[in-house]
Design a protein around this motif. Structure first.
Motif, short mmCIF file in Angstrom:
data_model
loop_
_atom_site.label_atom_id
_atom_site.label_comp_id
_atom_site.label_asym_id
_atom_site.label_seq_id
_atom_site.Cartn_x
_atom_site.Cartn_y
_atom_site.Cartn_z
N ILE A 1 0.81 -1.22 0.00
CA ILE A 1 0.00 0.00 0.00
C ILE A 1 0.84 1.27 0.00
CG2 ILE A 1 -0.41 0.19 2.48
CD1 ILE A 1 -3.43 0.77 1.50
N GLU A 2 1.93 1.32 0.76
CA GLU A 2 2.76 2.54 0.78
C GLU A 2 3.38 2.77 -0.59
OE1 GLU A 2 3.49 0.22 3.41
OE2 GLU A 2 2.36 1.25 4.97
N GLU A 3 3.89 1.72 -1.20
CA GLU A 3 4.50 1.82 -2.53
C GLU A 3 3.45 2.23 -3.57
OE1 GLU A 3 6.89 -0.99 -5.76
OE2 GLU A 3 6.21 -1.87 -3.87
N ILE A 4 2.28 1.64 -3.48
CA ILE A 4 1.19 1.97 -4.42
C ILE A 4 0.76 3.43 -4.24
CG2 ILE A 4 -1.25 1.52 -4.92
CD1 ILE A 4 -0.56 -1.49 -4.37
N ASP A 5 0.55 3.85 -3.01
CA ASP A 5 0.14 5.22 -2.76
C ASP A 5 1.20 6.21 -3.24
OD1 ASP A 5 -2.18 4.17 -1.72
OD2 ASP A 5 -1.82 4.85 0.34
N ALA A 6 2.46 5.88 -3.05
CA ALA A 6 3.55 6.74 -3.54
C ALA A 6 3.56 6.80 -5.06
CB ALA A 6 4.89 6.24 -3.01
N ALA A 7 3.20 5.71 -5.73
CA ALA A 7 3.14 5.69 -7.19
C ALA A 7 1.93 6.48 -7.70
CB ALA A 7 3.09 4.26 -7.70
N LEU A 8 0.83 6.44 -6.96
CA LEU A 8 -0.38 7.16 -7.36
C LEU A 8 -0.25 8.67 -7.15
CD1 LEU A 8 -3.11 4.74 -5.96
CD2 LEU A 8 -2.73 5.29 -8.37
N ALA A 9 0.42 9.08 -6.09
CA ALA A 9 0.49 10.50 -5.72
C ALA A 9 0.91 11.41 -6.87
CB ALA A 9 1.39 10.69 -4.51
N PRO A 10 1.98 11.10 -7.61
CA PRO A 10 2.40 12.05 -8.66
C PRO A 10 1.47 12.10 -9.88
CG PRO A 10 3.97 10.21 -8.51
CD PRO A 10 2.95 10.04 -7.42
N VAL A 11 0.60 11.13 -10.05
CA VAL A 11 -0.30 11.16 -11.20
C VAL A 11 -1.66 11.76 -10.87
CG1 VAL A 11 0.89 9.27 -12.39
CG2 VAL A 11 -1.07 8.77 -10.93
N LEU A 12 -1.86 12.11 -9.61
CA LEU A 12 -3.09 12.77 -9.20
C LEU A 12 -2.87 14.28 -9.19
CD1 LEU A 12 -4.05 10.50 -6.17
CD2 LEU A 12 -5.04 10.45 -8.47
N ALA A 13 -3.94 15.02 -9.42
CA ALA A 13 -3.85 16.48 -9.36
C ALA A 13 -3.51 16.90 -7.93
CB ALA A 13 -5.19 17.09 -9.78
N LYS A 14 -2.72 17.96 -7.82
CA LYS A 14 -2.29 18.43 -6.50
C LYS A 14 -3.47 18.75 -5.58
CE LYS A 14 2.13 20.41 -7.94
NZ LYS A 14 2.87 19.22 -7.85
N ASP A 15 -4.56 19.24 -6.16
CA ASP A 15 -5.72 19.57 -5.33
C ASP A 15 -6.64 18.37 -5.08
OD1 ASP A 15 -6.35 19.66 -8.04
OD2 ASP A 15 -7.93 21.15 -7.77
N TRP A 16 -6.29 17.19 -5.63
CA TRP A 16 -7.06 15.96 -5.38
C TRP A 16 -6.12 14.84 -4.95
CZ3 TRP A 16 -11.99 15.32 -4.53
CH2 TRP A 16 -12.85 16.32 -4.95
N PRO A 17 -5.54 14.95 -3.76
CA PRO A 17 -4.67 13.86 -3.29
C PRO A 17 -5.48 12.60 -3.03
CG PRO A 17 -5.09 15.42 -1.52
CD PRO A 17 -5.71 16.00 -2.76
N LEU A 18 -4.81 11.49 -2.90
CA LEU A 18 -5.44 10.19 -2.70
C LEU A 18 -6.45 10.21 -1.55
CD1 LEU A 18 -5.23 7.40 -4.02
CD2 LEU A 18 -3.53 6.81 -2.31
N GLU A 19 -6.11 10.88 -0.46
CA GLU A 19 -6.98 10.92 0.71
C GLU A 19 -8.30 11.62 0.44
OE1 GLU A 19 -3.78 12.50 0.84
OE2 GLU A 19 -2.95 10.52 1.18
N VAL B 1 -5.59 8.03 -14.75
CA VAL B 1 -4.62 7.61 -13.72
C VAL B 1 -3.99 6.27 -14.10
CG1 VAL B 1 -4.38 6.88 -11.30
CG2 VAL B 1 -5.74 8.91 -11.87
N LEU B 2 -4.80 5.32 -14.55
CA LEU B 2 -4.28 4.00 -14.89
C LEU B 2 -3.37 4.05 -16.12
CD1 LEU B 2 -7.35 1.74 -14.09
CD2 LEU B 2 -5.40 2.35 -12.64
N GLU B 3 -3.71 4.89 -17.09
CA GLU B 3 -2.84 5.05 -18.27
C GLU B 3 -1.48 5.60 -17.84
OE1 GLU B 3 -3.22 4.84 -21.83
OE2 GLU B 3 -5.13 3.78 -21.68
#
Length: 165
Positions: free
Chosen positions: A81-99, A150-152
């Motif tokens: 989960i930590e590795e996955i969340d770290a991989a997702l963070a840069p592909v999400l918009a700054k104003d829409w973090p994973l949380e 995000v998946l692309e």
């Protein structure tokens, strides 16, 4: 949470059913702060497979699911989960973090990311298409388009060699 009943995602498709159930299990594990192994056991006993009373997606039941794939996906996503969340963070918009994302969408992205981070099996296009089908089962708005983007981006990072095939 919207249910997967809307398009009977996974009906007659055990691998898709496994992915639907994995998203549900990851959601349950996060919301209930439950150990993923406990959630896997609960799903296998009570929510996967046909039920004489109801063979539909009502109440979170997944009538057809590849149980081994389901368990593998939940373990892979929860274990990294930590590795996955770290991989997702840069592909999400700054104003829409994973949380800030809808928790079901977050679970879907984590499950898909776990598969995309596993090289070549199944092919990247299959993973993306399957999770888009799952996203359409859970959401009626723009979430599937968002998930696709995000998946692309993740696929380019982890499966870049598969683009152009």
């Amino acid at each position: 949470m919207k249910t997967a009943a809307r398009g009977r995602v996974g009906a007659g498709r055990p691998r898709t059913g496994a992915r639907v159930a994995a998203v549900q299990a990851l959601f349950q594990s996060e919301q209930g702060v439950e150990n993923p192994e406990v959630v896997i056991e609960q799903f296998v006993r009570h929510r996967l497979g046909p039920n004489e009373a109801e063979e539909s997606f009502g109440e979170g039941r997944v009538p057809e699911a590849d149980v081994r794939l389901f368990a593998r996906l939940v373990r892979a996503a929860a274990g990294r989960i930590e590795e996955i969340d770290a991989a997702l963070a840069p592909v999400l918009a700054k104003d829409w973090p994973l949380e800030k994302l809808d928790p079901v969408l977050r679970a879907l992205l984590r499950a898909a990311a776990a598969e995309l981070m596993t090289p070549n099996d199944p092919p990247m296009r299959v993973v993306i298409n399957e999770y888009l089908d799952v996203a359409h089962g859970f959401f009626a708005g723009d979430e599937p388009k968002f998930a696709n983007g995000v998946l692309e981006a993740l696929a380019k990072r982890y499966r870049g060699d598969e683009f152009g095939r």
